[in-house]
Design a protein around this motif. Structure first.
Motif, PDB file in Angstrom:
ATOM      1  N   VAL A  14       0.835  -1.199   0.000  1.00 45.69           N
ATOM      2  CA  VAL A  14       0.000   0.000   0.000  1.00 45.69           C
ATOM      3  C   VAL A  14       0.874   1.255   0.000  1.00 45.69           C
ATOM      4  CG1 VAL A  14      -1.655   1.343   1.371  1.00 45.69           C
ATOM      5  CG2 VAL A  14      -2.014  -1.109   1.030  1.00 45.69           C
ATOM      6  N   VAL A  15       1.918   1.255   0.819  1.00 41.70           N
ATOM      7  CA  VAL A  15       2.826   2.412   0.881  1.00 41.70           C
ATOM      8  C   VAL A  15       3.511   2.616  -0.467  1.00 41.70           C
ATOM      9  CG1 VAL A  15       4.974   3.271   1.916  1.00 41.70           C
ATOM     10  CG2 VAL A  15       3.167   2.340   3.377  1.00 41.70           C
ATOM     11  N   TRP A  20       4.116   5.573  -5.537  1.00 35.45           N
ATOM     12  CA  TRP A  20       4.145   5.524  -6.992  1.00 35.45           C
ATOM     13  C   TRP A  20       3.099   6.460  -7.588  1.00 35.45           C
ATOM     14  CZ3 TRP A  20       0.868   2.330 -10.443  1.00 35.45           C
ATOM     15  CH2 TRP A  20       1.300   2.386 -11.771  1.00 35.45           C
ATOM     16  N   ILE A  21       1.900   6.433  -7.063  1.00 39.64           N
ATOM     17  CA  ILE A  21       0.827   7.314  -7.551  1.00 39.64           C
ATOM     18  C   ILE A  21       1.166   8.773  -7.278  1.00 39.64           C
ATOM     19  CG2 ILE A  21      -1.583   7.979  -7.185  1.00 39.64           C
ATOM     20  CD1 ILE A  21      -2.138   4.944  -6.711  1.00 39.64           C
ATOM     21  N   ASP A  22       1.682   9.049  -6.086  1.00 33.70           N
ATOM     22  CA  ASP A  22       2.048  10.424  -5.730  1.00 33.70           C
ATOM     23  C   ASP A  22       3.131  10.962  -6.658  1.00 33.70           C
ATOM     24  OD1 ASP A  22       2.015  12.769  -3.927  1.00 33.70           O
ATOM     25  OD2 ASP A  22       4.051  12.080  -3.440  1.00 33.70           O
ATOM     26  N   ARG A  23       4.146  10.190  -6.937  1.00 30.27           N
ATOM     27  CA  ARG A  23       5.221  10.634  -7.833  1.00 30.27           C
ATOM     28  C   ARG A  23       4.728  10.785  -9.260  1.00 30.27           C
ATOM     29  NH1 ARG A  23      10.723  10.096  -5.481  1.00 30.27           N
ATOM     30  NH2 ARG A  23      10.306   9.470  -3.358  1.00 30.27           N
ATOM     31  N   SER A  26       2.894  14.071  -9.320  1.00 26.39           N
ATOM     32  CA  SER A  26       3.866  15.168  -9.242  1.00 26.39           C
ATOM     33  C   SER A  26       4.600  15.348 -10.560  1.00 26.39           C
ATOM     34  CB  SER A  26       4.882  14.907  -8.127  1.00 26.39           C
ATOM     35  OG  SER A  26       4.235  14.865  -6.881  1.00 26.39           O
ATOM     36  N   LEU A  27       4.973  14.252 -11.204  1.00 28.61           N
ATOM     37  CA  LEU A  27       5.657  14.313 -12.486  1.00 28.61           C
ATOM     38  C   LEU A  27       4.738  14.908 -13.555  1.00 28.61           C
ATOM     39  CD1 LEU A  27       8.151  13.740 -14.170  1.00 28.61           C
ATOM     40  CD2 LEU A  27       7.297  11.405 -14.512  1.00 28.61           C
ATOM     41  N   SER A  28       3.470  14.555 -13.522  1.00 33.91           N
ATOM     42  CA  SER A  28       2.516  15.112 -14.488  1.00 33.91           C
ATOM     43  C   SER A  28       2.391  16.624 -14.317  1.00 33.91           C
ATOM     44  CB  SER A  28       1.137  14.467 -14.314  1.00 33.91           C
ATOM     45  OG  SER A  28       1.194  13.112 -14.653  1.00 33.91           O
ATOM     46  N   TYR A  29       2.300  17.093 -13.082  1.00 33.48           N
ATOM     47  CA  TYR A  29       2.230  18.538 -12.836  1.00 33.48           C
ATOM     48  C   TYR A  29       3.518  19.233 -13.273  1.00 33.48           C
ATOM     49  CZ  TYR A  29      -2.167  18.457 -10.251  1.00 33.48           C
ATOM     50  OH  TYR A  29      -3.478  18.332  -9.900  1.00 33.48           O
ATOM     51  N   ALA A  30       4.657  18.612 -13.028  1.00 31.59           N
ATOM     52  CA  ALA A  30       5.937  19.207 -13.423  1.00 31.59           C
ATOM     53  C   ALA A  30       6.037  19.300 -14.943  1.00 31.59           C
ATOM     54  CB  ALA A  30       7.096  18.398 -12.861  1.00 31.59           C
TER      55      ALA A  30
END
Length: 110
Positions: A14-15, A20-23, A26-30
């Motif tokens: 789960v962690v 993975w989802i958070d990164r 974040s990569l999509s926003y960057a």
């Protein structure tokens, strides 16, 4: 003991999934931010190129040096090559001593 191991593995998965989802987000926003900046830079290069098109090379060089002097904290580097003047990372392209385009885009006067 087996139940404890399964719980630890499940929590670990789960962690890792969360990270993975958070990164990915974040990569999509960057990437989106970088795309917006690149598009804005291209628009500014086009506008500047349209305003200065066919300006003599020496006049462009004087304007660039004047701007660099007005903003000394930015440490802008101006370099001159054959048919190109670099104003930090912005390229000014010349043909026959006259400005033909700014940046990598091909700006043509109609």
């Amino acid at each position: 003991m087996m139940t404890f191991t399964l719980i630890v593995l499940l929590v670990g998965c789960v962690v890792l999934a969360y990270l993975w989802i958070d990164r990915s987000i974040s990569l999509s926003y960057a990437r989106q931010s970088a795309d917006v900046e690149i598009a804005a830079m291209r628009r500014m290069e086009r506008l500047l190129g349209d305003a200065w098109i066919d300006m003599p090379e020496q006049a462009v060089l004087e304007k660039l040096h004047a701007d660099a002097e007005r903003h000394p904290t930015e440490m802008i580097v101006i370099t001159k090559e054959e048919n190109v003047i670099w104003f930090h990372d912005t390229r000014f392209n010349f043909e026959h001593g006259k400005l033909k385009s700014v940046g990598n885009s091909q700006i043509r006067r109609n």
